[in-house]
Design an enzyme around this catalytic site. Structure first.
Site, mmCIF file in Angstrom:
data_model
loop_
_atom_site.group_PDB
_atom_site.id
_atom_site.type_symbol
_atom_site.label_atom_id
_atom_site.label_comp_id
_atom_site.label_asym_id
_atom_site.label_seq_id
_atom_site.Cartn_x
_atom_site.Cartn_y
_atom_site.Cartn_z
ATOM 1 N N THR A 23 1.010 -1.375 0.125
ATOM 2 C CA THR A 23 -0.266 -0.065 0.029
ATOM 3 C C THR A 23 0.678 1.032 0.239
ATOM 4 O OG1 THR A 23 -1.571 1.182 1.262
ATOM 5 C CG2 THR A 23 -0.351 -0.103 2.315
ATOM 6 N N ASP A 24 -0.382 2.189 -1.036
ATOM 7 C CA ASP A 24 0.808 3.616 -0.441
ATOM 8 C C ASP A 24 1.639 3.853 0.998
ATOM 9 O OD1 ASP A 24 -1.722 4.765 -0.210
ATOM 10 O OD2 ASP A 24 -1.492 5.412 -1.823
ATOM 11 N N GLU A 25 0.135 3.722 1.848
ATOM 12 C CA GLU A 25 0.254 4.139 3.608
ATOM 13 C C GLU A 25 1.335 3.659 4.265
ATOM 14 O OE1 GLU A 25 -3.347 3.624 5.576
ATOM 15 O OE2 GLU A 25 -4.741 3.713 3.675
ATOM 16 N N TYR A 30 -1.825 -0.360 11.143
ATOM 17 C CA TYR A 30 -1.485 -0.659 9.794
ATOM 18 C C TYR A 30 -0.865 -0.874 8.693
ATOM 19 C CZ TYR A 30 -3.353 -1.646 4.914
ATOM 20 O OH TYR A 30 -3.375 -2.133 3.765
ATOM 21 N N LYS A 77 2.275 -3.176 7.465
ATOM 22 C CA LYS A 77 2.456 -3.503 5.917
ATOM 23 C C LYS A 77 4.095 -2.969 5.901
ATOM 24 C CE LYS A 77 0.416 -4.642 3.480
ATOM 25 N NZ LYS A 77 -0.239 -5.864 2.605
#
Ligand code: NAD
Ligand code: TYD
Length: 352
Positions: free
Chosen positions: A132-134, A158, A162
């Site tokens: 993810t970009d997060e 989260y 990741k």
């Protein structure tokens, strides 16, 4: 064949459905069927012997060894994860368990399998990790979009879990030579998304006459990509990506949350002309540590792999809304006791 993990979730099930539209290659789908996994997403494949479903955990080494020995996949695509930021705030442990420990055990088992392959399948093998970009953290309003070399600065349990998994995947390439690929994608939307995430939650709540809860001022920005565009990007990276590389995937489509919600209201009113869904918009207490902005610079995947999204937000959001209108029984089947408990847990304390 491919081994896909987490293929009963939102993106994984879209990936599998799309895969069989353009390939006869079989897929073994390993999914634990947590609250987010739903075999109804794959009901159209129930009689298709090319889709082999196995219920199980990516952290179950004995099961993984058995599946790898039995099916000898040429590639693994790892979608399996706990994926919802708000749930990670209420209970981070499952995120550490699956996203970090689960990915580690998967990597470790795959490494042993890959080591024993003959020269040709060994060279062709790929481990594609869907991320993810997060992991890059939050951007200020005018900062340039995330490139693949942007510093990792995750802010929620989260995104931290990741980020950890991405680092492990990179380490397995660097240290053991495992042929990995990593994709970091922006926010997805589309059919089969669990109605805990912004877009399906707003569609479902609007139709049910429930409040449309906007965290904080609603000006946080996300970069939205229609899910089948994410799937086509993953196929492209699997086929032509350079091992050890990361590819950012996005739709050049930054929008503030409030604009997304107002668009959904307007489009729903086309089929419900008597309603004024915007009256249901309710500002609620913000998410703790809420990331202000995400934006993906998708030039590398365009330049190197010639991938571009096919949908615009205007076409994608119309398809998504129509899907939820046409599949209301899919939604009602999900709204079990545990869904209602989650809604109570996440929203009761936010009421102002
Ligand atoms: P999802 O929550 O809808 O689905 C996750 C799936 O993984 C479920 O089917 C669940 O049963 C399964 N799963 C969970 N723990 C497991 C375990 N221990 N072993 C086996 N299966 C397990 O998630 P999603 O939105 O489809 O996201 C898929 C992947 O894409 C995730 O890795 C996520 O981080 C990443 N991603 C998601 C988005 C997005 O906007 N949804 C954007 C970028 C990247
Ligand atoms: P979400 O779909 O949970 O994805 P992520 O947090 O991974 O980006 O949320 C998208 C944005 O919408 C995020 O800024 C939080 C906001 N949001 C709300 O304002 N209200 C809600 O009820 C939800 C679920 C999200």
């Amino acid at each position: 064949m491919l081994l896909v993990t987490g293929g009963a979730g939102f993106i994984g099930s879209n990936f599998i459905l799309d895969w069989f539209k353009q390939s006869d290659e079989a897929i073994v789908n390993l999914d634990l069927l947590t609250y987010a996994g739903n075999l109804q997403n794959l009901a159209s494949l129930a009689d298709d012997s090319k889709h082999i479903f196995v219920q199980g955990d990516i952290g179950n080494i004995a099961l993984l060894e058995k599946l790898l020995a039995q099916y000898k996949p040429r590639a693994i695509i790892n979608f399996a994860a706990e994926s919802h930021v708000d749930r990670s705030i209420h209970g981070p442990e499952d995120f550490i368990q699956t996203n970090i420990l689960g990915t580690f055990r998967l990597l470790e088992t795959v490494r042993a399998y890959w080591n024993e392959l003959n020269e040709q399948p060994k060279a062709a093998f790929r481990f594609l990790h869907v991320s993810t970009d997060e992991v890059y953290g939050s951007l200020s309003a005018n900062a340039p979009a995330f490139t693949e070399t942007h510093r990792y600065e995750p802010s929620s349990p989260y995104s931290a879990s990741k980020a950890s998994s991405d680092h492990l995947v990179q380490a397995y390439h660097h240290t053991y030579g495992l042929p990995v690929l990593i994709t970091n994608c922006s926010n997805n939307y589309g059919p089969y998304q669990f109605p805990e995430k912004l877009i399906p939650l707003m569609i479902v709540n609007a139709l049910a006459g429930e409040p449309l809860p906007i965290y904080g001022d609603g000006l946080q920005i996300r970069d939205w990509l229609y899910v089948t565009d994410h799937c086509s990007a993953i196929r492209r990276v699997l086929k032509a990506g350079k091992q050890g590389e990361t590819y950012n995937i996005g739709g050049w489509n930054e929008k503030p949350n409030i604009e997304i919600v107002k668009t959904i209201c307007t489009l729903l009113e086309e089929s419900h002309p008597q309603s004024n869904f915007q009256n249901q918009i309710t500002y609620v207490k913000d998410r703790p540590g809420h990331d202000v902005r995400y934006a993906i610079d998708a030039r590398k995947i365009e330049r190197e792999l010639n991938w571009r999204p096919l949908e615009t937000f205007e076409t994608g959001i119309r398809k998504t809304i129509q899907w939820y209108l046409d599949n209301q029984s899919w939604v009602t089947d999900i709204q079990t006791g545990s869904y209602r408990e989650w809604v109570e847990k996440n929203y009761a304390h936010r009421r102002k």
